[in-house]
Design a protein around this motif. Structure first.
Motif, mmCIF file in Angstrom:
data_model
loop_
_atom_site.group_PDB
_atom_site.id
_atom_site.type_symbol
_atom_site.label_atom_id
_atom_site.label_comp_id
_atom_site.label_asym_id
_atom_site.label_seq_id
_atom_site.Cartn_x
_atom_site.Cartn_y
_atom_site.Cartn_z
ATOM 1 N N CYS A 54 -3.109 3.759 8.785
ATOM 2 C CA CYS A 54 -2.261 4.097 7.632
ATOM 3 C C CYS A 54 -1.421 5.323 7.968
ATOM 4 O O CYS A 54 -1.954 6.328 8.452
ATOM 5 C CB CYS A 54 -3.139 4.377 6.414
ATOM 6 S SG CYS A 54 -2.203 4.728 4.927
ATOM 7 N N PRO A 55 -0.106 5.270 7.725
ATOM 8 C CA PRO A 55 0.732 6.448 7.980
ATOM 9 C C PRO A 55 0.278 7.637 7.133
ATOM 10 O O PRO A 55 -0.146 7.467 5.990
ATOM 11 C CB PRO A 55 2.133 5.987 7.571
ATOM 12 C CG PRO A 55 2.075 4.500 7.561
ATOM 13 C CD PRO A 55 0.673 4.128 7.210
ATOM 14 N N SER A 56 0.384 8.817 7.698
ATOM 15 C CA SER A 56 -0.004 10.032 6.975
ATOM 16 C C SER A 56 1.130 10.467 6.046
ATOM 17 O O SER A 56 2.281 10.029 6.204
ATOM 18 C CB SER A 56 -0.299 11.153 7.973
ATOM 19 O OG SER A 56 0.908 11.539 8.629
ATOM 20 N N PRO A 57 0.833 11.333 5.080
ATOM 21 C CA PRO A 57 1.909 11.875 4.228
ATOM 22 C C PRO A 57 3.019 12.528 5.043
ATOM 23 O O PRO A 57 4.194 12.431 4.685
ATOM 24 C CB PRO A 57 1.177 12.908 3.359
ATOM 25 C CG PRO A 57 -0.225 12.417 3.286
ATOM 26 C CD PRO A 57 -0.502 11.796 4.622
ATOM 27 N N CYS A 58 2.655 13.185 6.153
ATOM 28 C CA CYS A 58 3.662 13.826 7.012
ATOM 29 C C CYS A 58 4.604 12.782 7.617
ATOM 30 O O CYS A 58 5.809 13.000 7.703
ATOM 31 C CB CYS A 58 2.964 14.624 8.107
ATOM 32 S SG CYS A 58 4.088 15.492 9.208
ATOM 33 N N THR A 59 4.057 11.629 8.024
ATOM 34 C CA THR A 59 4.882 10.554 8.590
ATOM 35 C C THR A 59 5.849 10.010 7.542
ATOM 36 O O THR A 59 7.033 9.815 7.804
ATOM 37 C CB THR A 59 3.984 9.419 9.116
ATOM 38 O OG1 THR A 59 3.100 9.948 10.108
ATOM 39 C CG2 THR A 59 4.810 8.305 9.725
ATOM 40 N N TYR A 60 5.339 9.766 6.338
ATOM 41 C CA TYR A 60 6.207 9.322 5.247
ATOM 42 C C TYR A 60 7.320 10.341 4.987
ATOM 43 O O TYR A 60 8.487 9.983 4.798
ATOM 44 C CB TYR A 60 5.387 9.130 3.967
ATOM 45 C CG TYR A 60 4.742 7.775 3.831
ATOM 46 C CD1 TYR A 60 5.499 6.659 3.499
ATOM 47 C CD2 TYR A 60 3.371 7.602 4.010
ATOM 48 C CE1 TYR A 60 4.899 5.409 3.364
ATOM 49 C CE2 TYR A 60 2.769 6.364 3.874
ATOM 50 C CZ TYR A 60 3.542 5.268 3.547
ATOM 51 O OH TYR A 60 2.968 4.026 3.410
ATOM 52 N N ARG A 76 12.061 4.115 -2.145
ATOM 53 C CA ARG A 76 11.058 3.063 -2.017
ATOM 54 C C ARG A 76 9.836 3.579 -1.229
ATOM 55 O O ARG A 76 8.692 3.272 -1.574
ATOM 56 C CB ARG A 76 11.655 1.842 -1.318
ATOM 57 C CG ARG A 76 10.778 0.592 -1.435
ATOM 58 C CD ARG A 76 11.330 -0.550 -0.610
ATOM 59 N NE ARG A 76 12.717 -0.859 -0.954
ATOM 60 C CZ ARG A 76 13.501 -1.663 -0.235
ATOM 61 N NH1 ARG A 76 13.019 -2.230 0.865
ATOM 62 N NH2 ARG A 76 14.738 -1.896 -0.599
ATOM 63 N N LEU A 77 10.103 4.346 -0.182
ATOM 64 C CA LEU A 77 8.988 4.927 0.581
ATOM 65 C C LEU A 77 8.185 5.910 -0.265
ATOM 66 O O LEU A 77 6.950 5.963 -0.176
ATOM 67 C CB LEU A 77 9.522 5.646 1.825
ATOM 68 C CG LEU A 77 9.742 4.820 3.087
ATOM 69 C CD1 LEU A 77 10.195 5.722 4.215
ATOM 70 C CD2 LEU A 77 8.486 4.077 3.504
ATOM 71 N N LYS A 78 8.904 6.688 -1.075
ATOM 72 C CA LYS A 78 8.211 7.629 -1.961
ATOM 73 C C LYS A 78 7.303 6.874 -2.929
ATOM 74 O O LYS A 78 6.153 7.273 -3.176
ATOM 75 C CB LYS A 78 9.240 8.481 -2.702
ATOM 76 C CG LYS A 78 8.656 9.611 -3.550
ATOM 77 C CD LYS A 78 8.459 9.224 -5.001
ATOM 78 C CE LYS A 78 9.745 8.810 -5.677
ATOM 79 N NZ LYS A 78 9.488 8.350 -7.059
ATOM 80 N N GLU A 79 7.823 5.755 -3.461
ATOM 81 C CA GLU A 79 7.015 4.931 -4.374
ATOM 82 C C GLU A 79 5.798 4.343 -3.653
ATOM 83 O O GLU A 79 4.716 4.223 -4.222
ATOM 84 C CB GLU A 79 7.871 3.792 -4.956
ATOM 85 C CG GLU A 79 9.046 4.250 -5.797
ATOM 86 C CD GLU A 79 8.621 4.970 -7.067
ATOM 87 O OE1 GLU A 79 7.449 4.819 -7.472
ATOM 88 O OE2 GLU A 79 9.444 5.694 -7.646
ATOM 89 N N GLU A 80 5.992 4.016 -2.374
ATOM 90 C CA GLU A 80 4.882 3.485 -1.578
ATOM 91 C C GLU A 80 3.796 4.546 -1.411
ATOM 92 O O GLU A 80 2.602 4.244 -1.482
ATOM 93 C CB GLU A 80 5.402 3.028 -0.214
ATOM 94 C CG GLU A 80 4.400 2.268 0.620
ATOM 95 C CD GLU A 80 4.998 1.771 1.936
ATOM 96 O OE1 GLU A 80 4.364 2.000 2.980
ATOM 97 O OE2 GLU A 80 6.094 1.179 1.899
ATOM 98 N N MET A 81 4.212 5.785 -1.207
ATOM 99 C CA MET A 81 3.255 6.882 -1.105
ATOM 100 C C MET A 81 2.438 7.016 -2.392
ATOM 101 O O MET A 81 1.216 7.131 -2.358
ATOM 102 C CB MET A 81 3.980 8.208 -0.845
ATOM 103 C CG MET A 81 4.556 8.374 0.522
ATOM 104 S SD MET A 81 5.317 10.019 0.722
ATOM 105 C CE MET A 81 3.873 11.064 0.859
ATOM 106 N N VAL A 82 3.146 6.980 -3.524
ATOM 107 C CA VAL A 82 2.472 7.106 -4.819
ATOM 108 C C VAL A 82 1.513 5.932 -5.025
ATOM 109 O O VAL A 82 0.383 6.104 -5.484
ATOM 110 C CB VAL A 82 3.508 7.182 -5.970
ATOM 111 C CG1 VAL A 82 2.809 7.170 -7.324
ATOM 112 C CG2 VAL A 82 4.371 8.439 -5.824
#
Length: 460
Positions: A220-226, A244-250
């Motif tokens: 799983c990508p880390s928050p830093c990668t996102y 969209r990536l931010k929403e994926e993080m959430v």
């Protein structure tokens, strides 16, 4: 008189651990029993004492003292120190960009009765990386088979070096090599490669690598990668993908930090989507992410770009209410925006209010206001600001001085021109081209008395 009880090796370790002052700790280490009379047997230092004092001195960058301890450890034949002591010492050398000392210590490790493994090789590689000695890193890597086989950490450090030096093909080759040799890439490996791709604006490749990371490797990508991917997307204007990536993080229940939100807010303002930027700002509170100065500054900058200065002022006021003190950048952004739109009086009022708000103007503040006043032909006010700048040890940009002097020449305000020239001459802040411009103008006006005063100023 009662003889003091000697300090034991265990007690010395406790003293070293609790002592906050590294100089005092070093003195205690050198002479644990200063009051012991007559002197007894040589003190038997424990490996823990050496580890504690080397760590304390290294953190304080007291490298001469640290090397005295290392020299003593080398001569203490009773002990075979653990590798971690040398890894820590090389880490401290690396942070101080003392790569040569790190390499020398690595070469001398056998003299300390300590075997080198992949851990110390990685510590040396990281020290070289921090000094950007990429060619030396290759030498160490190619010669490391004498000590150990490279692990994932080794490859991660080398891949990071390739990304920092812009050699993405080399980074990709290392990624392939580690898999061929049976070294499994981890989240740091993928994160480093994705970061390198984003830095080079290769966002499509970064997305593909992220997909492979999840699908093929189960990572799983880390928050830093996102965060790096979001920043890369914002730089190329792909705001929809970034959101969209931010929403994926959430959705993955990852905490989105204020830096990522600030990047999104700036990007949205840059493409004219201020309503969406406001929505993102409000979302921060819902996600329990407290905006910092950087976020507020992104909002101020965004509103200045769309010329909504009332909103920018409201953000500045809101910062104080939310106990987030505006910094000099907050004010400079607003001063620059106001000057750009010809609102010199408002910019000057804000500039004068800065000290009352506990924020001192810096050289950028002065230069922004000076350039704005010159651009608006407010020469008397500009001269006042320039004198204040010079008094504080600042000077305007050379191009700004040329523009100012040229404007005074065209306006033919010789009295103000002479005052300005004297101030600039005393600060040694005027060049030959500006003097030639002034002399040419005066000669055209045929004002010999003024010419002599200018000559006096030039002689300074």
């Amino acid at each position: 008189m009662k003889t003091p009880k000697p300090i034991s090796p265990f007690r010395l370790s406790s003293l070293l651990r609790s002592e906050k002052d590294p100089t005092l700790a070093f003195n205690i280490f050198k002479n644990p029993n200063p009051d012991l009379k007559p002197p007894g047997k040589p003190f038997r230092y424990s490996p823990l004492s050496y580890d504690l004092i080397i760590t304390k001195l290294g953190r304080a960058r007291m490298f001469d003292e640290m090397e005295q301890v290392l020299h003593q450890l080398k001569n203490d034949a009773r002990l075979a120190p653990e590798e971690i002591i040398f890894c820590n010492a090389m880490k401290f050398y690396g942070r101080a960009c003392l790569h040569e000392r790190a390499r020398q210590l690595f070469e001398e490790m056998p003299e300390y009765r300590c075997q080198r493994t992949v851990k110390s090789v990685n510590s040396l590689l990281n020290a070289l990386l921090l000094s950007e000695k990429f060619d030396e890193m290759k030498q160490v890597f190619f010669g490391m088979e004498k000590y150990a086989r490279p692990d994932a950490c080794t490859y991660n450090i080398l891949i990071r070096a390739c990304c920092l030096s812009g050699c993405l093909d080399d980074a990709s080759n290392l990624f392939d090599e580690m898999q061929r040799k049976g070294v499994k890439p981890n989240a740091v490996t993928f994160g480093t490669l994705i970061q390198g791709l984003c830095m080079e604006m290769k966002v499509k490749e970064a997305f593909k690598l992220k997909a492979d990371m999840v699908r093929l490797h189960g990572l799983c990508p880390s928050p830093c990668t996102y965060s790096m991917m979001i920043k890369g997307l914002c730089r190329i204007g792909e705001l929809s993908l970034a959101i969209r990536l931010k929403e994926e993080m959430v959705g993955n229940k990852m905490k989105v930090d204020s830096s990522t939100y600030s990047t999104l807010i700036s990007g949205l303002f840059n493409v004219g989507r201020q309503d969406k930027a406001l929505g993102i700002f409000e979302e921060m509170a819902l996600n329990e992410c407290k905006p910092g100065t950087v976020t507020y500054n992104a909002m101020i900058n965004g509103f200045c770009k769309v010329k909504d200065f009332e909103a920018a002022y409201r953000v500045l006021e809101d910062m104080a209410k939310k106990q987030c003190k505006p910094d000099v950048i907050s004010y400079n952004i607003l001063i620059g925006g106001l000057c750009k739109e010809g609102k010199w009086s408002e910019a000057n009022d804000l500039f004068e209010d800065m000290p009352r708000q506990g924020c001192k103007p810096d050289v950028v503040s002065y230069r922004l206001l000076f350039d704005g006043l010159c651009g608006g032909l407010q020469f008397k006010e500009a001269a006042f600001i320039m004198d204040e700048m010079i008094f504080k040890g600042y000077v305007p940009h050379c191009a700004s001085i040329h523009k100012f002097v040229s404007g005074l020449c065209q306006k033919a305000d010789m009295k103000l021109l002479l005052m300005v020239l004297n101030s600039l001459a005393k600060a040694n802040a005027i060049d030959q081209d500006a003097w030639l411009m002034v002399i040419s103008k005066v000669c055209q006006e045929d004002k010999l008395s003024i010419s002599s005063e200018i000559l006096d100023a030039l002689m300074l």
